[in-house]
Design a protein around this motif. Structure first.
Motif, PDB file in Angstrom:
ATOM      1  N   HIS A   1       0.806  -1.213   0.000  1.00  0.00           N
ATOM      2  CA  HIS A   1       0.000   0.000   0.000  1.00  0.00           C
ATOM      3  C   HIS A   1       0.836   1.257   0.000  1.00  0.00           C
ATOM      4  O   HIS A   1       1.856   1.352   0.654  1.00  0.00           O
ATOM      5  CB  HIS A   1      -0.931   0.010   1.208  1.00  0.00           C
ATOM      6  N   ASP A   2       0.348   2.209  -0.734  1.00  0.00           N
ATOM      7  CA  ASP A   2       1.032   3.478  -0.846  1.00  0.00           C
ATOM      8  C   ASP A   2       0.356   4.456   0.123  1.00  0.00           C
ATOM      9  O   ASP A   2      -0.541   5.184  -0.244  1.00  0.00           O
ATOM     10  CB  ASP A   2       0.901   3.955  -2.302  1.00  0.00           C
ATOM     11  N   PHE A   3       0.769   4.400   1.395  1.00  0.00           N
ATOM     12  CA  PHE A   3       0.182   5.299   2.391  1.00  0.00           C
ATOM     13  C   PHE A   3       0.979   6.601   2.397  1.00  0.00           C
ATOM     14  O   PHE A   3       2.113   6.632   2.844  1.00  0.00           O
ATOM     15  CB  PHE A   3       0.224   4.682   3.792  1.00  0.00           C
ATOM     16  N   ARG A   4       0.368   7.651   1.934  1.00  0.00           N
ATOM     17  CA  ARG A   4       1.096   8.900   1.788  1.00  0.00           C
ATOM     18  C   ARG A   4       1.456   9.560   3.106  1.00  0.00           C
ATOM     19  O   ARG A   4       2.417  10.270   3.228  1.00  0.00           O
ATOM     20  CB  ARG A   4       0.255   9.888   0.964  1.00  0.00           C
ATOM     21  N   ARG A   5       0.566   9.393   4.095  1.00  0.00           N
ATOM     22  CA  ARG A   5       0.711  10.248   5.265  1.00  0.00           C
ATOM     23  C   ARG A   5       1.364   9.584   6.458  1.00  0.00           C
ATOM     24  O   ARG A   5       1.419  10.143   7.535  1.00  0.00           O
ATOM     25  CB  ARG A   5      -0.662  10.758   5.677  1.00  0.00           C
ATOM     26  N   ILE A   6       1.808   8.368   6.247  1.00  0.00           N
ATOM     27  CA  ILE A   6       2.431   7.683   7.379  1.00  0.00           C
ATOM     28  C   ILE A   6       3.873   8.143   7.529  1.00  0.00           C
ATOM     29  O   ILE A   6       4.648   8.111   6.580  1.00  0.00           O
ATOM     30  CB  ILE A   6       2.333   6.162   7.186  1.00  0.00           C
TER      31      ILE A   6
ATOM     32  N   PHE B   1      13.533  -9.648   7.152  1.00  0.00           N
ATOM     33  CA  PHE B   1      14.207  -8.478   6.595  1.00  0.00           C
ATOM     34  C   PHE B   1      13.350  -7.830   5.514  1.00  0.00           C
ATOM     35  O   PHE B   1      13.156  -6.626   5.493  1.00  0.00           O
ATOM     36  CB  PHE B   1      15.574  -8.875   6.023  1.00  0.00           C
ATOM     37  N   SER B   2      12.809  -8.624   4.635  1.00  0.00           N
ATOM     38  CA  SER B   2      12.037  -8.031   3.537  1.00  0.00           C
ATOM     39  C   SER B   2      10.738  -7.420   4.060  1.00  0.00           C
ATOM     40  O   SER B   2      10.318  -6.361   3.599  1.00  0.00           O
ATOM     41  CB  SER B   2      11.791  -9.041   2.422  1.00  0.00           C
ATOM     42  N   LEU B   3      10.153  -8.057   5.059  1.00  0.00           N
ATOM     43  CA  LEU B   3       8.923  -7.514   5.639  1.00  0.00           C
ATOM     44  C   LEU B   3       9.198  -6.169   6.313  1.00  0.00           C
ATOM     45  O   LEU B   3       8.449  -5.206   6.142  1.00  0.00           O
ATOM     46  CB  LEU B   3       8.381  -8.512   6.659  1.00  0.00           C
ATOM     47  N   LEU B   4      10.299  -6.095   7.048  1.00  0.00           N
ATOM     48  CA  LEU B   4      10.619  -4.839   7.729  1.00  0.00           C
ATOM     49  C   LEU B   4      11.006  -3.753   6.722  1.00  0.00           C
ATOM     50  O   LEU B   4      10.623  -2.598   6.866  1.00  0.00           O
ATOM     51  CB  LEU B   4      11.739  -5.047   8.748  1.00  0.00           C
ATOM     52  N   MET B   5      11.755  -4.136   5.701  1.00  0.00           N
ATOM     53  CA  MET B   5      12.101  -3.148   4.664  1.00  0.00           C
ATOM     54  C   MET B   5      10.823  -2.641   4.000  1.00  0.00           C
ATOM     55  O   MET B   5      10.668  -1.457   3.731  1.00  0.00           O
ATOM     56  CB  MET B   5      12.983  -3.782   3.581  1.00  0.00           C
ATOM     57  N   GLN B   6       9.936  -3.570   3.744  1.00  0.00           N
ATOM     58  CA  GLN B   6       8.685  -3.208   3.092  1.00  0.00           C
ATOM     59  C   GLN B   6       7.824  -2.346   4.007  1.00  0.00           C
ATOM     60  O   GLN B   6       7.256  -1.352   3.571  1.00  0.00           O
ATOM     61  CB  GLN B   6       7.911  -4.478   2.735  1.00  0.00           C
ATOM     62  N   ALA B   7       7.757  -2.733   5.277  1.00  0.00           N
ATOM     63  CA  ALA B   7       6.987  -1.943   6.235  1.00  0.00           C
ATOM     64  C   ALA B   7       7.590  -0.552   6.340  1.00  0.00           C
ATOM     65  O   ALA B   7       6.876   0.456   6.315  1.00  0.00           O
ATOM     66  CB  ALA B   7       6.968  -2.629   7.600  1.00  0.00           C
ATOM     67  N   GLY B   8       8.910  -0.482   6.425  1.00  0.00           N
ATOM     68  CA  GLY B   8       9.580   0.807   6.499  1.00  0.00           C
ATOM     69  C   GLY B   8       9.306   1.642   5.265  1.00  0.00           C
ATOM     70  O   GLY B   8       9.182   2.864   5.325  1.00  0.00           O
ATOM     71  N   GLY B   9       9.186   0.951   4.140  1.00  0.00           N
ATOM     72  CA  GLY B   9       8.908   1.643   2.884  1.00  0.00           C
ATOM     73  C   GLY B   9       7.549   2.337   2.873  1.00  0.00           C
ATOM     74  O   GLY B   9       7.280   3.175   2.029  1.00  0.00           O
ATOM     75  N   ARG B  10       6.683   1.963   3.841  1.00  0.00           N
ATOM     76  CA  ARG B  10       5.382   2.640   3.929  1.00  0.00           C
ATOM     77  C   ARG B  10       5.552   4.061   4.428  1.00  0.00           C
ATOM     78  O   ARG B  10       4.672   4.887   4.257  1.00  0.00           O
ATOM     79  CB  ARG B  10       4.430   1.934   4.904  1.00  0.00           C
ATOM     80  N   ALA B  11       6.650   4.313   5.133  1.00  0.00           N
ATOM     81  CA  ALA B  11       6.824   5.640   5.723  1.00  0.00           C
ATOM     82  C   ALA B  11       7.550   6.555   4.755  1.00  0.00           C
ATOM     83  O   ALA B  11       8.411   6.133   4.006  1.00  0.00           O
ATOM     84  CB  ALA B  11       7.612   5.547   7.027  1.00  0.00           C
TER      85      ALA B  11
END
Ligand code: ADP
Ligand code: ZN
Ligand code: ZN
Length: 701
Positions: A511-516, A540-550
């Motif tokens: 998801h492309d969450f703009r405001r997180i 690692f990939s999950l955390l990178m991906q989660a971080g990518g939401r911000a």
């Protein structure tokens, strides 16, 4: 009266379950002009089943040592569905390869990957369907001609994107294109590359296949394709379609009318006569691996299909699978890098919060640390959104009585029943059994039974308590059971109706969450010590991906942060994560894998067995192992002893597994081909064995 046409011997792939031991197509009699790739009704035993005319055997080629049946004993085929253009030679080669590689019968696989409805039609019904489709297509074409074409807006590519695109487009110039690994951070513009490459293929009059891990988790990707290719024929293929939709979409692809096919793993088998490009988005995602029946990897088959059809395959990811990364290092894949985020957005600053700093007291592992709460409060005051990530749903993983030590164990599994507070149930996430929460300890009557640990439901509650006034929402498999609920919950986040989003891996992806501006992982350490050697890679990939939401919004990127609450801040995985250094992480993991002789440096197959008793499951595998040792082809292979699976009992079934390790893929394949027939025979003799299966290149060990 016309002469009856002479019949000839035909090979027909039928859906004979693998366990009947039939592996090749069967012989029937049929008309001379029935071409390979045509669907026909045939009788199998006493049943009328759908079959697919397969290729004639080349001279001297035989699949089994059995003498072929004399023609006088062959049965004639029934009605042919010849209104449908035959499935192509290349499609049949793909199926043949997949069946061979994953050790299933050709007929089983071929029919399993066709739309289920297609198998139920007779020739007349099929004709009606095709006619209806023609009419709908004609109407759509007419409507499209009447509405003015919208020229979609396309952003000007950055210099780096242009380079990447050129490299992707250049692949198509080769007679045998090399697969490409498009390695780019989240937000680096990979999707834009897919779109442009697809555009080029469509201009050449070709069809494009785009694979995504889970369609409902990537609505934005679908929307972007739909927007960019408005006026083009796009269809989706995934298991959430109704049978009628699936057939219609499949037909559109097969007839060459759909220009773009967007789908999940099963779409890798879509019949596409003018295929010109395959894209595999988030190629590292475990959902590309089928977990039952033929356990194929759609990512790997996509690469094979590209090779067969001589078309480019683009595998995209921010954190490629170590298999693909190793192929890129070794030069088998062409690596194409996108190293900058669009708009110059920085990646979030990663803070490893050392849980050891907290005062040690009982239950401290379940604490949301004070500094994290402060950080969340700050975002709240600024009107920014946060994402708190915990990969465990429910309220608490177990209920516990501290008087007698009773635990909410599942009566049917070697696992705890998870406490779900919302509907006051204890639910087993393995077998699904659900019971009411007892008022008091069922064992000693103590009314004070307490939840241990924390799942997303409890996290949501704790956050709401700690941050009064915050609008906390939760997205996980429990909140999204109803159709459309995920979409509406995501929309609420996008519209700013949510301050803090709590969720499982579902929210970490795509998801492309703009405001997180803040992403927090509250308890990710478990994966560091998992018995599954792939757990660190997934974490690692999950955390990178989660971080990518911000920080996807460049204006806020500078201030965005990712918090990881951990007891092991010095761990190499977190150290690489802090530097956003996938390369370093991959390097250290590959080194470990090489030392331990694990994939991609070794090739694995796993045989799993389930039985009504421990003995039934184990004895089958012990016998299987003895049979393997007796085979000369097992020389040089490592045959591990059978062991109980991590969750040994599920739904009253005892589960064992046995691992086979080989130095080369070819060696493993040769061995499996010789060994599997013995397993089929053993299965027939083993009482109490309910199921067994072989998993080639297993993802979860
Ligand atoms: P990825 O797929 O790598 O996560 P995207 O392709 O989704 O990256 O790009 C991230 C965001 O940047 C998207 O909103 C996309 O529309 C936008 N974008 C991509 N390329 C460009 C470009 N060249 N100029 C402006 N915006 C772009
Ligand atoms: Zn008790
Ligand atoms: Zn259970």
């Amino acid at each position: 009266m016309s002469e009856p046409t002479p019949l000839r011997r035909l090979r027909v792939a039928v859906e004979a379950p693998q366990h009947s031991g039939l592996t090749g197509p069967l012989d029937y009699l049929g008309p001379q002009d029935l071409t390979p790739g045509t669907l026909v009704h045939v009788t199998l035993g006493r049943r009328d089943v759908m079959g697919l005319v397969w290729d004639d055997l080349a001279e001297g080629q035989a699949l089994t040592d059995d003498e072929p049946l004399p023609e006088s004993e062959l049965r004639p085929v029934g009605e042919a569905l010849d209104a449908l253009p035959p499935l192509s030679d290349r499609w049949r080669r793909l199926v043949e390869f997949a069946a061979g590689y994953y050790q299933r019968s050709i007929g089983e696989l071929a029919l399993a990957v066709l739309p289920p409805q297609l198998r139920e039609l007779d020739a007349k019904q099929l004709q009606a369907r095709l006619k209806k489709l023609d009419k709908a297509d004609a109407e759509a074409a007419k409507a499209a001609a009447e509405t003015p074409a919208v020229v979609p807006e396309r952003p000007a590519l950055t210099a780096q994107q242009q380079q990447a695109l050129d490299a992707v487009l250049a692949l198509a110039d080769s007679a045998t294109p090399q697969p490409a690994l498009l390695w780019g951070l989240t937000g680096s513009g990979k999707t834009e590359i897919y779109l442009r490459a697809a555009e080029a293929a469509l201009e050449r009059g070709q069809q494009v296949l785009v694979l995504v891990p889970e369609i409902n988790l990537t609505p934005q990707l679908e929307a972007r394709f739909a927007e960019r290719f408005a006026g083009h024929a796009i269809v989706s293929l995934h298991s959430a379609l109704t049978p009628a939709q699936r057939l219609r979409h499949w037909l559109a692809a097969h007839l060459g009318r759909a220009q773009l096919v967007l789908g999940t793993r099963l779409a890798v088998f879509a019949s596409m006569p003018r295929l010109g490009l395959i894209v595999v988005d988030e190629e590292h995602d475990p959902s590309y691996k089928q977990q039952d029946g033929a356990r194929y990897s759609a990512r790997d088959l996509a690469v094979y299909r590209g090779h067969l059809e001589k078309v480019p395959v683009v595998l995209g990811s921010a954190t490629p699978s170590l298999e693909s990364w190793q192929h890129a290092l070794g030069g088998r894949y062409r690596r194409i890098d996108l190293t900058e985020r669009i708009g110059g957005g920085a990646l979030p600053r990663v803070r490893l919060f050392d849980m050891n700093r907290l005062e040690r007291k009982k239950g401290v592992t379940t604490t949301l640390s004070v500094p994290l709460l402060d950080a969340l409060r700050k975002r709240l005051d600024r009107g920014e959104q946060s994402l708190v990530f915990l990969n465990r749903r429910g309220y608490a993983p177990v209920l516990h009585c501290d008087q007698c030590n009773w635990k909410s164990d599942c009566p049917h599994c070697s696992a705890h029943q998870v406490f779900h507070k919302e509907d006051r149930t204890l639910r087993c996430h393995h077998c699904g059994v659900s019971t009411r929460v007892p008022r008091a300890c069922p064992s000693c009557g103590n009314p004070d039974i307490a939840p241990l640990g924390r799942g997303t439901e409890r996290l949501e509650e704790q956050l709401a308590q700690a941050l009064p006034g915050a609008r906390v929402a939760r997205i996980d498999a429990d909140t999204t059971k109803l159709k459309g609920s995920l979409e509406s919950q995501l929309a609420a986040v996008h519209e700013g109706d949510v301050d803090i989003l709590v969720g499982t891996q579902m929210v970490a992806k795509g998801h492309d969450f703009r405001r997180i501006t803040l992403v927090a992982a509250v308890n990710p350490d478990g994966a560091l010590f998992s018995s599954d050697f792939r757990a660190p890679e997934r974490l690692f990939s999950l955390l990178m991906q989660a971080g990518g939401r911000a920080g996807r919004d460049a204006a806020q990127a500078a201030a965005s942060e990712m918090w990881v609450q951990t007891w092991y801040p010095e761990h190499a995985l977190y150290q690489s994560l802090q530097k956003h250094d996938y390369e370093a992480f991959a390097g250290s993991q590959l080194h470990e894998r090489m030392t331990a002789n694990l994939p991609p440096f070794a090739h694995l197959a796993l045989v799993r067995a389930e039985g009504r008793t421990v003995e039934a499951a184990r004895d089958f595998l012990v016998a299987a192992q003895e049979a393997a040792q007796a085979l000369p082809l097992s020389l040089g292979l490592l045959l591990y002893p059978p062991v109980p699976m991590a969750v040994a009992r599920v739904a009253d079934s005892e589960r064992f597994q046995m691992l086979i390790e080989a130095g080369s893929r070819a060696q493993l394949q040769r061995f499996l081909r010789a060994w599997l027939p013995e397993l089929h025979a053993l299965k027939r003799r083993q009482k109490g064995l309910t199921r067994w299966a072989v998993d080639v290149d297993p993802l979860a060990i």
